[in-house]
Design a protein around this motif. Structure first.
Motif, short mmCIF file in Angstrom:
data_model
loop_
_atom_site.label_atom_id
_atom_site.label_comp_id
_atom_site.label_asym_id
_atom_site.label_seq_id
_atom_site.Cartn_x
_atom_site.Cartn_y
_atom_site.Cartn_z
N THR A 77 30.57 48.29 44.69
CA THR A 77 31.55 48.13 43.60
C THR A 77 32.12 46.71 43.51
N VAL A 79 31.67 43.58 42.09
CA VAL A 79 30.83 43.13 40.96
C VAL A 79 30.24 41.74 41.23
N PHE A 118 31.24 48.82 32.50
CA PHE A 118 30.42 47.62 32.63
C PHE A 118 28.97 47.85 32.23
N VAL A 163 37.14 52.96 34.06
CA VAL A 163 37.47 51.53 33.87
C VAL A 163 38.53 51.11 34.86
N VAL A 165 39.88 50.89 37.97
CA VAL A 165 40.64 51.93 38.69
C VAL A 165 41.68 51.27 39.60
N PHE A 259 38.98 30.76 32.88
CA PHE A 259 38.93 31.50 34.14
C PHE A 259 37.59 32.22 34.23
C1 LIG Z 1 40.72 38.07 40.12
C2 LIG Z 1 41.18 37.91 38.71
C3 LIG Z 1 40.73 38.77 37.73
N1 LIG Z 1 41.16 38.61 36.45
C4 LIG Z 1 40.72 39.56 35.41
C5 LIG Z 1 39.22 39.65 35.24
C6 LIG Z 1 38.92 41.13 35.12
O1 LIG Z 1 38.72 41.51 33.76
C7 LIG Z 1 40.15 41.85 35.62
C8 LIG Z 1 39.87 42.60 36.90
O2 LIG Z 1 39.23 41.66 37.75
P1 LIG Z 1 38.70 42.10 39.18
O3 LIG Z 1 37.70 41.10 39.57
O4 LIG Z 1 39.85 42.42 40.04
O5 LIG Z 1 38.03 43.52 38.89
P2 LIG Z 1 36.55 43.79 38.37
O6 LIG Z 1 35.55 43.46 39.42
O7 LIG Z 1 36.36 43.22 37.03
O8 LIG Z 1 36.66 45.40 38.26
C9 LIG Z 1 35.53 46.11 37.92
O9 LIG Z 1 35.16 46.89 39.04
C10 LIG Z 1 33.96 47.61 38.81
C11 LIG Z 1 33.68 48.49 40.02
C12 LIG Z 1 33.98 48.40 37.54
O10 LIG Z 1 33.23 49.36 37.40
C13 LIG Z 1 34.71 47.86 36.35
O11 LIG Z 1 35.17 48.93 35.51
C14 LIG Z 1 35.90 47.01 36.75
O12 LIG Z 1 36.95 47.84 37.19
O13 LIG Z 1 41.17 40.85 35.85
C15 LIG Z 1 42.05 37.60 36.09
O14 LIG Z 1 42.42 37.48 34.92
N2 LIG Z 1 42.49 36.76 37.05
C16 LIG Z 1 42.10 36.87 38.36
O15 LIG Z 1 42.54 36.06 39.22
#
Ligand SMILES: Cc1cn([C@H]2C[C@H](O)[C@@H](COP(=O)(O)OP(=O)(O)O[C@H]3O[C@@H](C)C(=O)[C@@H](O)[C@H]3O)O2)c(=O)[nH]c1=O
Ligand SMILES: NC(=O)C1=CN([C@@H]2O[C@H](COP(=O)(O)OP(=O)(O)OC[C@H]3O[C@@H](n4cnc5c(N)ncnc54)[C@H](OP(=O)(O)O)[C@@H]3O)[C@@H](O)[C@H]2O)C=CC1
Length: 303
Positions: A77, A79, A118, A163, A165, A259
């Motif tokens: 998970t 990504v 995704f 989405v 979680v 970003f």
């Molecule tokens: C780390 C970070 C993320 N983001 C944004 C990008 C992203 O759209 C959102 C969440 O980022 P993250 O990298 O934490 O999470 P992300 O890896 O995008 O989470 C994904 O996980 C997999 C398992 C799924 O199946 C997706 O549905 C989704 O939940 O926040 C920022 O704006 N600033 C940041 O510093």
């Protein structure tokens, strides 16, 4: 009726085990890599060490347990890591699912499989169940391949798409947006949050409830099980800061051009959940109420 949960040490897995035990409708068979990391209060006596990448182990254990349902939460998970470790990602997110399908075919178990927003390109979300997939990163591609394997099979299957979680679990292997925003702000760090991506963030307890509603109603097919609020990550961070009384000035608004992450993120996703509401009686919390539930658990766990 028995439900075997794969990846039960994970965020969703732990919530599923707790809900199954508390509702006392089904018997939970929690399984995962290594030892159980489930909270002591669940008093787990029947932990099953099960590596779903090991076909022989899957066939032997499913043959022994003969579960009525298998809820497959196990996946790679992270990504960004899926971009750099494609073989490992394929093995867990696709090949291991083939083992579960084979076991379900042989022992007539109903597979409830977790999938993701995704699988979509994010051009025009939020999405209904019949939208056309078009993944933009390798993780999403593997999750779509797994869906195709399942949909081509002859087993009884349900696919639960969700989405972003959020929630808190015991000894977690990865964080999630509310936790890392709260932790970073508490450390006085500055964060950049994008304002041009759209999600419907999902409380882990609501996702678990959606999966169990599917089992209870023996529902088959694809269901969107997510939160109901359409938010950008920037809005999620601001609401998190407001709830915990943290310094909002440390949250810098940015966009997806400035970003970037190792793996491309689809811009506008999120799900329309009318089908789950109508068919299952699914009823998710608002984002702010979800934060409240998480906050109570943090306090109880002395975080
Ligand atoms: C780390 C970070 C993320 N983001 C944004 C990008 C992203 O759209 C959102 C969440 O980022 P993250 O990298 O934490 O999470 P992300 O890896 O995008 O989470 C994904 O996980 C997999 C398992 C799924 O199946 C997706 O549905 C989704 O939940 O926040 C920022 O704006 N600033 C940041 O510093
Ligand atoms: N989290 C999210 O934002 C979203 C998640 N999903 C999907 O929901 C599902 C659950 O997600 P989530 O609970 O967050 O995931 P987690 O990463 O929290 O849990 C996944 C679990 O799978 C376990 N696992 C890894 N490899 C194996 C293996 N070979 N055999 C058995 N178990 C294994 C991990 O074990 P260990 O803990 O030991 O590493 C971990 O406990 C996944 O399928 C994911 O794709 C979909 C959309 C959004």
């Amino acid at each position: 009726m028995k439900i075997l949960i794969t990846g039960a040490n994970g965020l969703l897995g732990q919530k599923l085990v707790r809900q199954i035990i508390e509702e006392n409708v089904f018997e939970a068979i929690p399984s995962g890599l290594g030892e159980s990391r489930l909270p002591e209060d669940l008093k787990i006596q029947n932990w099953l060490t099960l590596d779903i990448q090991n076909r022989d182990q899957v066939m032997a254990e499913i043959g022994k347990m003969k579960p009525d349902y298998i809820i497959n939460t196990a996946a790679m998970t992270n990504v960004d890591q899926c971009e750099s470790k494609k073989e490992a990602c394929k093995e867990l997110n696709i090949e291991a699912v083939k083992h579960l399908v084979e076991a379900c075919e042989k022992y007539e178990a109903h597979l409830i499989h977790l999938s993701t927003d995704f699988i979509f390109d994010g051009e025009n979300g939020p999405y209904r169940e019949d939208a056309t997939p078009n993944p933009v990163n390798f993780y999403g591609w593997t999750k779509l391949e797994a869906e195709n394997v399942i949909q081509k099979s002859s087993i009884k299957w349900s696919i639960v798409r969700t989405v972003l979680v959020y929630g808190i679990a015991n000894d977690m292997s990865r964080s999630n947006i509310i936790l890392w925003v709260k932790d970073s702000l508490e450390k006085g760090e500055t964060l950049q949050l994008v304002n041009d991506q759209i999600r419907t963030p999902t409380l882990a307890e609501d996702l678990a409830n959606g999966c169990l509603l599917i089992a209870q109603k023996q529902a088959v097919g694809i269901y969107n099980i997510s939160g109901k609020d359409v938010l950008t990550p920037y809005e999620m961070a601001m609401q998190t800061a407001a709830y915990f009384g943290l310094d909002k000035t440390k949250i810098k608004e940015t966009d997806s051009h400035s970003f970037t992450q190792d793996a491309e993120r689809p811009m506008k996703t999120g799900f329309i959940i009318e089908k789950a509401i109508a068919d299952l009686g699914y009823s998710p919390k608002s984002f702010m109420d979800g934060i409240g539930i998480l906050a109570k658990q943090l306090k109880l766990a002395n975080y």
